[in-house]
Design a protein around this motif. Structure first.
Motif, PDB file in Angstrom:
ATOM      1  N   SER A   1     -19.713   8.721 -17.637  1.00 58.99           N
ATOM      2  CA  SER A   1     -18.629  10.052 -17.597  1.00 58.99           C
ATOM      3  C   SER A   1     -17.377   9.139 -17.715  1.00 58.99           C
ATOM      4  CB  SER A   1     -18.627  10.879 -16.233  1.00 58.99           C
ATOM      5  OG  SER A   1     -17.572  11.994 -16.379  1.00 58.99           O
ATOM      6  N   ARG A   2     -16.291  10.043 -18.225  1.00 56.95           N
ATOM      7  CA  ARG A   2     -15.209   9.663 -18.162  1.00 56.95           C
ATOM      8  C   ARG A   2     -14.471   9.434 -16.785  1.00 56.95           C
ATOM      9  NH1 ARG A   2     -15.140  13.016 -22.670  1.00 56.95           N
ATOM     10  NH2 ARG A   2     -14.891  11.961 -24.572  1.00 56.95           N
TER      11      ARG A   2
ATOM     12  N   CYS B   1     -22.350  -3.756  -8.388  1.00 59.34           N
ATOM     13  CA  CYS B   1     -21.760  -3.243  -9.440  1.00 59.34           C
ATOM     14  C   CYS B   1     -21.437  -4.288 -10.448  1.00 59.34           C
ATOM     15  CB  CYS B   1     -20.310  -2.886  -9.007  1.00 59.34           C
ATOM     16  SG  CYS B   1     -19.273  -4.498  -8.114  1.00 59.34           S
ATOM     17  N   ILE B   2     -20.957  -3.874 -11.821  1.00 61.79           N
ATOM     18  CA  ILE B   2     -20.519  -4.510 -12.745  1.00 61.79           C
ATOM     19  C   ILE B   2     -19.156  -4.231 -13.004  1.00 61.79           C
ATOM     20  CG2 ILE B   2     -20.943  -5.312 -15.116  1.00 61.79           C
ATOM     21  CD1 ILE B   2     -23.801  -4.492 -14.859  1.00 61.79           C
ATOM     22  N   LYS B   3     -18.022  -4.938 -12.579  1.00 59.12           N
ATOM     23  CA  LYS B   3     -16.722  -4.414 -12.495  1.00 59.12           C
ATOM     24  C   LYS B   3     -16.173  -4.257 -13.880  1.00 59.12           C
ATOM     25  CE  LYS B   3     -15.363  -6.244  -7.948  1.00 59.12           C
ATOM     26  NZ  LYS B   3     -14.455  -7.081  -7.294  1.00 59.12           N
ATOM     27  N   LYS B   4     -16.643  -5.158 -14.881  1.00 54.81           N
ATOM     28  CA  LYS B   4     -16.029  -5.314 -16.275  1.00 54.81           C
ATOM     29  C   LYS B   4     -16.506  -4.168 -17.163  1.00 54.81           C
ATOM     30  CE  LYS B   4     -14.822 -10.205 -16.250  1.00 54.81           C
ATOM     31  NZ  LYS B   4     -14.860 -11.409 -17.118  1.00 54.81           N
ATOM     32  N   ALA B   5     -17.506  -3.481 -16.557  1.00 53.24           N
ATOM     33  CA  ALA B   5     -18.193  -2.319 -17.337  1.00 53.24           C
ATOM     34  C   ALA B   5     -17.757  -1.044 -16.528  1.00 53.24           C
ATOM     35  CB  ALA B   5     -19.528  -2.743 -17.627  1.00 53.24           C
ATOM     36  N   ASN B   6     -17.263  -1.190 -15.480  1.00 52.10           N
ATOM     37  CA  ASN B   6     -16.809   0.232 -14.667  1.00 52.10           C
ATOM     38  C   ASN B   6     -18.245   0.665 -14.233  1.00 52.10           C
ATOM     39  OD1 ASN B   6     -13.903  -0.117 -14.888  1.00 52.10           O
ATOM     40  ND2 ASN B   6     -14.189   0.940 -16.757  1.00 52.10           N
ATOM     41  N   LEU B   7     -19.058   0.014 -13.833  1.00 50.95           N
ATOM     42  CA  LEU B   7     -20.668   0.268 -13.304  1.00 50.95           C
ATOM     43  C   LEU B   7     -20.660   0.131 -11.764  1.00 50.95           C
ATOM     44  CD1 LEU B   7     -23.750  -0.163 -15.114  1.00 50.95           C
ATOM     45  CD2 LEU B   7     -23.533  -0.935 -12.868  1.00 50.95           C
ATOM     46  N   ARG B   8     -21.326   1.281 -11.558  1.00 50.55           N
ATOM     47  CA  ARG B   8     -21.615   0.829  -9.816  1.00 50.55           C
ATOM     48  C   ARG B   8     -23.107   1.522  -9.646  1.00 50.55           C
ATOM     49  NH1 ARG B   8     -17.233  -0.746  -6.769  1.00 50.55           N
ATOM     50  NH2 ARG B   8     -15.228  -0.483  -7.883  1.00 50.55           N
TER      51      ARG B   8
ATOM     52  N   LYS C   1     -18.113   4.549 -15.523  1.00 51.09           N
ATOM     53  CA  LYS C   1     -16.999   5.467 -15.792  1.00 51.09           C
ATOM     54  C   LYS C   1     -16.445   4.739 -16.818  1.00 51.09           C
ATOM     55  CE  LYS C   1     -12.526   6.053 -13.764  1.00 51.09           C
ATOM     56  NZ  LYS C   1     -11.700   6.068 -12.491  1.00 51.09           N
ATOM     57  N   ASP C   2     -16.227   5.772 -18.039  1.00 49.04           N
ATOM     58  CA  ASP C   2     -15.338   5.013 -19.226  1.00 49.04           C
ATOM     59  C   ASP C   2     -15.545   3.824 -19.686  1.00 49.04           C
ATOM     60  OD1 ASP C   2     -13.732   5.869 -21.197  1.00 49.04           O
ATOM     61  OD2 ASP C   2     -12.104   5.284 -20.073  1.00 49.04           O
ATOM     62  N   CYS C   3     -16.994   3.263 -19.953  1.00 45.01           N
ATOM     63  CA  CYS C   3     -17.421   2.189 -20.363  1.00 45.01           C
ATOM     64  C   CYS C   3     -17.091   2.034 -21.780  1.00 45.01           C
ATOM     65  CB  CYS C   3     -18.738   1.871 -20.012  1.00 45.01           C
ATOM     66  SG  CYS C   3     -19.085   0.266 -20.537  1.00 45.01           S
ATOM     67  N   ASP C   4     -16.501   0.750 -22.285  1.00 47.04           N
ATOM     68  CA  ASP C   4     -16.457   0.356 -23.667  1.00 47.04           C
ATOM     69  C   ASP C   4     -17.597   0.569 -24.432  1.00 47.04           C
ATOM     70  OD1 ASP C   4     -15.950  -0.891 -26.207  1.00 47.04           O
ATOM     71  OD2 ASP C   4     -14.664  -2.093 -25.499  1.00 47.04           O
ATOM     72  N   MET C   5     -17.936   1.167 -25.468  1.00 46.56           N
ATOM     73  CA  MET C   5     -19.115   1.309 -26.150  1.00 46.56           C
ATOM     74  C   MET C   5     -19.650  -0.109 -26.849  1.00 46.56           C
ATOM     75  SD  MET C   5     -20.855   3.785 -27.380  1.00 46.56           S
ATOM     76  CE  MET C   5     -19.948   5.209 -27.620  1.00 46.56           C
ATOM     77  N   MET C   6     -18.745  -0.947 -27.081  1.00 45.53           N
ATOM     78  CA  MET C   6     -19.383  -2.135 -27.523  1.00 45.53           C
ATOM     79  C   MET C   6     -20.097  -2.952 -26.404  1.00 45.53           C
ATOM     80  SD  MET C   6     -18.420  -2.070 -30.645  1.00 45.53           S
ATOM     81  CE  MET C   6     -18.704  -3.978 -30.946  1.00 45.53           C
ATOM     82  N   LEU C   7     -19.863  -2.637 -25.034  1.00 49.55           N
ATOM     83  CA  LEU C   7     -20.594  -3.278 -24.082  1.00 49.55           C
ATOM     84  C   LEU C   7     -21.990  -2.585 -23.734  1.00 49.55           C
ATOM     85  CD1 LEU C   7     -17.484  -3.787 -21.459  1.00 49.55           C
ATOM     86  CD2 LEU C   7     -18.522  -5.409 -23.258  1.00 49.55           C
ATOM     87  N   SER C   8     -22.483  -1.589 -24.398  1.00 52.63           N
ATOM     88  CA  SER C   8     -23.743  -0.708 -24.023  1.00 52.63           C
ATOM     89  C   SER C   8     -24.728  -1.562 -24.067  1.00 52.63           C
ATOM     90  CB  SER C   8     -23.824   0.227 -24.956  1.00 52.63           C
ATOM     91  OG  SER C   8     -22.674   1.108 -24.817  1.00 52.63           O
ATOM     92  N   SER C   9     -24.883  -2.524 -25.021  1.00 53.19           N
ATOM     93  CA  SER C   9     -26.065  -3.147 -25.016  1.00 53.19           C
ATOM     94  C   SER C   9     -26.365  -4.289 -23.968  1.00 53.19           C
ATOM     95  CB  SER C   9     -26.132  -4.071 -26.492  1.00 53.19           C
ATOM     96  OG  SER C   9     -26.343  -3.218 -27.535  1.00 53.19           O
TER      97      SER C   9
END
Length: 227
Positions: A51-52, A69-76, A92-100
């Motif tokens: 989500s945003r 958490c993965i801070k640079k991907a806004n993931l918890r 939260k609002d992760c850069d699409m280029m980091l998805s893989s």
């Protein structure tokens, strides 16, 4: 020579893709868990929410415990405090280029989970349909070929040209590739910051993240602002 029926593209366009503009300088951050990720051999449920913002779970956070958490991907990453091996990941609002790269870091929990549900929260204006609607929340789903262990979630199938993207798409495709089951949901909503959606809460109750409570919905579609 006739070229009827053929589509000819300039050479400059043929070598350009939609995501080229997103690449920037090509320097993507290296992602890693804040601490080594420790998981049980078998995971009961894994729910991933993209989500945003993360306010959609603001009330439920008292029932879950953050474990990594993965801070640079806004993931918890959270674990439910019910005693069962149930996990929830909020991006939260992760850069699409980091998805893989995110999917690679989630691979262990993706492959060990018995039941997986991914949720993408989008603005309702992104929903493409030929049928006009006045709903404040539209929910669509996609399921893998393997339907064993699928959670019983009854929503209409996601119609083309709507798609699931980001980390959720990566998780879904990996489960499909491995012959495992998964359900992906898209919540098209007016706003995830103003109120909790009843269908979202019901889903979270099934995995013991949310507890039943009275929900008060307020939608601009129900107001007389423009009357």
């Amino acid at each position: 020579m006739s070229t009827f029926g053929e589509i000819s593209e300039p050479s400059s366009r043929a070598t350009w893709e939609d995501w080229d503009d997103l690449a920037g300088d090509g320097q993507l951050p290296e992602l890693q868990w804040e601490t080594p990720l420790e998981l049980p051999e078998k995971v009961d449920n894994f729910v991933l929410i993209e989500s945003r913002d993360d306010s959609i779970l603001s009330e439920e956070k008292k029932n879950i415990l953050e474990i990594n958490c993965i801070k640079k991907a806004n993931l918890r990453l959270y674990k439910t405090q019910t005693g069962a091996n149930k996990y929830i990941c909020i991006i939260k609002d992760c850069d699409m280029m980091l998805s893989s790269d995110v999917v690679k870091l989630l691979k262990d929990i993706i492959t060990r989970s018995k039941v997986i549900v991914t949720i993408v929260v989008k603005s309702i204006c992104e929903y493409q349909t030929e049928q006009p609607t006045l709903q404040s929340c539209i929910i669509r789903k996609v399921t893998t070929t393997n339907k064993l262990n699928l959670m019983k979630i009854d929503y209409p199938k996601l119609e083309q040209p709507n798609i699931i993207s980001g980390v959720s798409a990566g998780v879904f495709n990996l489960r499909e590739h491995l012959g495992l089951s998964a359900t992906s949901l898209v919540f098209y909503m007016e706003s995830s910051t103003e109120y909790q959606i009843e269908d979202m809460q019901k889903l979270l109750q099934k995995i013991d993240i949310s507890q039943a409570r009275q929900i008060k919905q307020s939608s601009i579609l129900n107001s007389n602002l423009y009357m």
